[in-house]
Motif scaffolding. Structure first.
Motif, PDB file in Angstrom:
ATOM      1  N   ARG A 147      -3.344  11.446   0.509  1.00  0.00           N
ATOM      2  CA  ARG A 147      -4.726  11.117   0.145  1.00  0.00           C
ATOM      3  C   ARG A 147      -5.345  10.089   1.096  1.00  0.00           C
ATOM      4  O   ARG A 147      -6.562   9.983   1.198  1.00  0.00           O
ATOM      5  CB  ARG A 147      -4.799  10.625  -1.297  1.00  0.00           C
ATOM      6  CG  ARG A 147      -4.216   9.237  -1.474  1.00  0.00           C
ATOM      7  CD  ARG A 147      -4.048   8.899  -2.934  1.00  0.00           C
ATOM      8  NE  ARG A 147      -3.622   7.537  -3.133  1.00  0.00           N
ATOM      9  CZ  ARG A 147      -2.436   7.036  -2.765  1.00  0.00           C
ATOM     10  NH1 ARG A 147      -1.557   7.817  -2.139  1.00  0.00           N
ATOM     11  NH2 ARG A 147      -2.126   5.795  -2.998  1.00  0.00           N
ATOM     12  N   CYS A 148      -4.496   9.321   1.801  1.00  0.00           N
ATOM     13  CA  CYS A 148      -5.018   8.281   2.708  1.00  0.00           C
ATOM     14  C   CYS A 148      -5.904   8.889   3.808  1.00  0.00           C
ATOM     15  O   CYS A 148      -6.830   8.229   4.285  1.00  0.00           O
ATOM     16  CB  CYS A 148      -3.881   7.498   3.349  1.00  0.00           C
ATOM     17  SG  CYS A 148      -2.890   6.599   2.147  1.00  0.00           S
ATOM     18  N   ALA A 149      -5.593  10.118   4.199  1.00  0.00           N
ATOM     19  CA  ALA A 149      -6.347  10.740   5.286  1.00  0.00           C
ATOM     20  C   ALA A 149      -7.835  10.847   4.935  1.00  0.00           C
ATOM     21  O   ALA A 149      -8.698  10.793   5.802  1.00  0.00           O
ATOM     22  CB  ALA A 149      -5.769  12.122   5.587  1.00  0.00           C
ATOM     23  N   ARG A 150      -8.127  10.987   3.647  1.00  0.00           N
ATOM     24  CA  ARG A 150      -9.530  11.148   3.224  1.00  0.00           C
ATOM     25  C   ARG A 150     -10.114   9.861   2.648  1.00  0.00           C
ATOM     26  O   ARG A 150     -11.225   9.852   2.135  1.00  0.00           O
ATOM     27  CB  ARG A 150      -9.615  12.257   2.157  1.00  0.00           C
ATOM     28  CG  ARG A 150      -9.444  13.650   2.716  1.00  0.00           C
ATOM     29  CD  ARG A 150      -9.476  14.695   1.614  1.00  0.00           C
ATOM     30  NE  ARG A 150      -8.209  14.757   0.904  1.00  0.00           N
ATOM     31  CZ  ARG A 150      -8.048  14.512  -0.391  1.00  0.00           C
ATOM     32  NH1 ARG A 150      -9.067  14.200  -1.128  1.00  0.00           N
ATOM     33  NH2 ARG A 150      -6.856  14.575  -0.954  1.00  0.00           N
ATOM     34  N   CYS A 151      -9.345   8.784   2.707  1.00  0.00           N
ATOM     35  CA  CYS A 151      -9.789   7.539   2.048  1.00  0.00           C
ATOM     36  C   CYS A 151     -10.822   6.806   2.913  1.00  0.00           C
ATOM     37  O   CYS A 151     -10.587   6.537   4.090  1.00  0.00           O
ATOM     38  CB  CYS A 151      -8.574   6.645   1.797  1.00  0.00           C
ATOM     39  SG  CYS A 151      -9.029   5.042   1.121  1.00  0.00           S
ATOM     40  N   PRO A 152     -11.952   6.433   2.333  1.00  0.00           N
ATOM     41  CA  PRO A 152     -12.974   5.722   3.116  1.00  0.00           C
ATOM     42  C   PRO A 152     -12.537   4.307   3.504  1.00  0.00           C
ATOM     43  O   PRO A 152     -13.155   3.682   4.359  1.00  0.00           O
ATOM     44  CB  PRO A 152     -14.181   5.687   2.174  1.00  0.00           C
ATOM     45  CG  PRO A 152     -13.649   5.905   0.808  1.00  0.00           C
ATOM     46  CD  PRO A 152     -12.381   6.705   0.947  1.00  0.00           C
ATOM     47  N   ALA A 199       0.852  -1.199   0.000  1.00  0.00           N
ATOM     48  CA  ALA A 199       0.000   0.000   0.000  1.00  0.00           C
ATOM     49  C   ALA A 199       0.881   1.241   0.000  1.00  0.00           C
ATOM     50  O   ALA A 199       1.679   1.444   0.911  1.00  0.00           O
ATOM     51  CB  ALA A 199      -0.892   0.001   1.234  1.00  0.00           C
ATOM     52  N   LYS A 200       0.771   2.001  -1.050  1.00  0.00           N
ATOM     53  CA  LYS A 200       1.573   3.214  -1.152  1.00  0.00           C
ATOM     54  C   LYS A 200       0.834   4.338  -0.452  1.00  0.00           C
ATOM     55  O   LYS A 200      -0.113   4.896  -0.989  1.00  0.00           O
ATOM     56  CB  LYS A 200       1.791   3.539  -2.628  1.00  0.00           C
ATOM     57  CG  LYS A 200       2.725   4.695  -2.829  1.00  0.00           C
ATOM     58  CD  LYS A 200       3.115   4.755  -4.275  1.00  0.00           C
ATOM     59  CE  LYS A 200       3.922   6.001  -4.519  1.00  0.00           C
ATOM     60  NZ  LYS A 200       4.597   5.957  -5.799  1.00  0.00           N
ATOM     61  N   ARG A 201       1.229   4.640   0.742  1.00  0.00           N
ATOM     62  CA  ARG A 201       0.491   5.620   1.542  1.00  0.00           C
ATOM     63  C   ARG A 201       0.950   7.047   1.257  1.00  0.00           C
ATOM     64  O   ARG A 201       2.099   7.284   0.928  1.00  0.00           O
ATOM     65  CB  ARG A 201       0.643   5.297   3.015  1.00  0.00           C
ATOM     66  CG  ARG A 201       0.145   3.911   3.320  1.00  0.00           C
ATOM     67  CD  ARG A 201      -0.149   3.714   4.791  1.00  0.00           C
ATOM     68  NE  ARG A 201      -0.404   2.308   5.036  1.00  0.00           N
ATOM     69  CZ  ARG A 201      -1.529   1.696   4.705  1.00  0.00           C
ATOM     70  NH1 ARG A 201      -2.515   2.371   4.165  1.00  0.00           N
ATOM     71  NH2 ARG A 201      -1.692   0.413   4.928  1.00  0.00           N
ATOM     72  N   GLY A 202      -0.005   7.955   1.387  1.00  0.00           N
ATOM     73  CA  GLY A 202       0.317   9.362   1.133  1.00  0.00           C
ATOM     74  C   GLY A 202      -0.762  10.232   1.762  1.00  0.00           C
ATOM     75  O   GLY A 202      -1.600   9.742   2.528  1.00  0.00           O
ATOM     76  N   ILE A 217      -9.708  -0.458   6.775  1.00  0.00           N
ATOM     77  CA  ILE A 217      -9.560  -1.799   6.196  1.00  0.00           C
ATOM     78  C   ILE A 217      -8.144  -1.956   5.638  1.00  0.00           C
ATOM     79  O   ILE A 217      -7.475  -2.977   5.839  1.00  0.00           O
ATOM     80  CB  ILE A 217     -10.570  -2.005   5.048  1.00  0.00           C
ATOM     81  CG1 ILE A 217     -11.984  -1.821   5.558  1.00  0.00           C
ATOM     82  CG2 ILE A 217     -10.401  -3.366   4.400  1.00  0.00           C
ATOM     83  CD1 ILE A 217     -13.036  -1.768   4.477  1.00  0.00           C
ATOM     84  N   CYS A 218      -7.692  -0.925   4.966  1.00  0.00           N
ATOM     85  CA  CYS A 218      -6.377  -0.961   4.316  1.00  0.00           C
ATOM     86  C   CYS A 218      -5.271  -1.161   5.354  1.00  0.00           C
ATOM     87  O   CYS A 218      -4.388  -2.003   5.183  1.00  0.00           O
ATOM     88  CB  CYS A 218      -6.189   0.350   3.548  1.00  0.00           C
ATOM     89  SG  CYS A 218      -4.654   0.485   2.669  1.00  0.00           S
ATOM     90  N   GLU A 219      -5.340  -0.418   6.437  1.00  0.00           N
ATOM     91  CA  GLU A 219      -4.291  -0.548   7.456  1.00  0.00           C
ATOM     92  C   GLU A 219      -4.363  -1.899   8.160  1.00  0.00           C
ATOM     93  O   GLU A 219      -3.344  -2.483   8.508  1.00  0.00           O
ATOM     94  CB  GLU A 219      -4.392   0.610   8.452  1.00  0.00           C
ATOM     95  CG  GLU A 219      -3.919   1.897   7.804  1.00  0.00           C
ATOM     96  CD  GLU A 219      -4.069   3.125   8.674  1.00  0.00           C
ATOM     97  OE1 GLU A 219      -3.553   4.174   8.281  1.00  0.00           O
ATOM     98  OE2 GLU A 219      -4.729   3.033   9.740  1.00  0.00           O
TER      99      GLU A 219
HETATM  100  S1  SF4 Z   1      -5.670   4.130   2.787  1.00  0.00           S
HETATM  101 FE1  SF4 Z   1      -6.816   4.251   0.860  1.00  0.00          FE
HETATM  102  S2  SF4 Z   1      -5.618   5.659  -0.408  1.00  0.00           S
HETATM  103 FE2  SF4 Z   1      -4.278   4.980   1.260  1.00  0.00          FE
HETATM  104  S3  SF4 Z   1      -3.185   3.226   0.399  1.00  0.00           S
HETATM  105 FE3  SF4 Z   1      -4.981   2.431   1.486  1.00  0.00          FE
HETATM  106  S4  SF4 Z   1      -6.565   2.250  -0.095  1.00  0.00           S
HETATM  107 FE4  SF4 Z   1      -4.937   3.571  -0.949  1.00  0.00          FE
END
Ligand code: SF4
Length: 174
Positions: A138-143, A133-136, A147-149
């Motif tokens: 934009r992650c702060a606003r990601c719905p 997962a390439k975090r940046g 789940i991703c983390e």
């Molecule tokens: S938090 Fe959302 S935007 Fe950030 S890496 Fe995960 S899926 Fe992509």
């Protein structure tokens, strides 16, 4: 939304006036993967193919965002497969931002990067292998942030660690 549709229509009218093909459905089967897409516009001449992908976002100060280039290159590859274009035909891709146009030749490097991305999406879809997962910002606003983390915490095998890791330090294509 309605405004977006109007702009879309205006682009189609203006593309048609310039002899461009708009939103043509593309379909290519490469190995066991079926790729489908619609390039915003395609210009085809006897010796060259030019793919245009329009973006509403801001461009980087040089080059184009890697995801935009991969998307346009994927359409170019699909077009080449679909149309049976000769191998030596000159293919260019253009990412058109509101304030800038970025042009690229479909080089072997860009093709390799695009096919590698497609490979990894295929692994995700078929085998459920979640890429790096390439975090940046934009992650702060990601719905899907939670789940991703949570998915990251389950990564243990070297194989999963490596998938998509090559994108970690790549942001733009110049
Ligand atoms: S938090 Fe959302 S935007 Fe950030 S890496 Fe995960 S899926 Fe992509």
């Amino acid at each position: 939304m309605a405004l977006g549709k109007v702009f879309h229509l205006l682009f189609r009218v203006s593309d048609a006036a310039k002899g461009l093909r708009s939103e043509e459905p593309l379909l290519a089967t490469i190995g066991s993967v079926e790729l489908r897409g619609r390039a915003d516009a395609i210009k085809v001449t006897e010796k060259a193919v030019h793919i245009i992908e329009r973006k509403s976002s801001r461009p980087p100060s040089r080059g184009a965002w890697i995801s935009d280039v991969v998307q346009a290159a994927s359409y170019a590859i699909q077009y080449a497969y679909t149309s049976g274009s000769p191998r030596d035909i000159d293919i260019t891709i253009e990412v058109r931002y509101p304030s800038a146009r970025r042009l690229f030749r479909l080089t072997d490097d860009i093709k390799t990067m695009t096919l590698r991305s497609i490979d990894e999406v295929s692994l995700l879809k078929r085998a459920g292998v979640v890429p790096y997962a390439k975090r940046g910002r934009r992650c702060a606003r990601c719905p899907y942030k939670g789940i991703c983390e949570a998915l990251d915490s389950g990564l243990e095998s070297q194989y999963q660690d490596e998938l998509g890791l090559w994108l970690r330090d790549l942001n733009i294509v110049t």
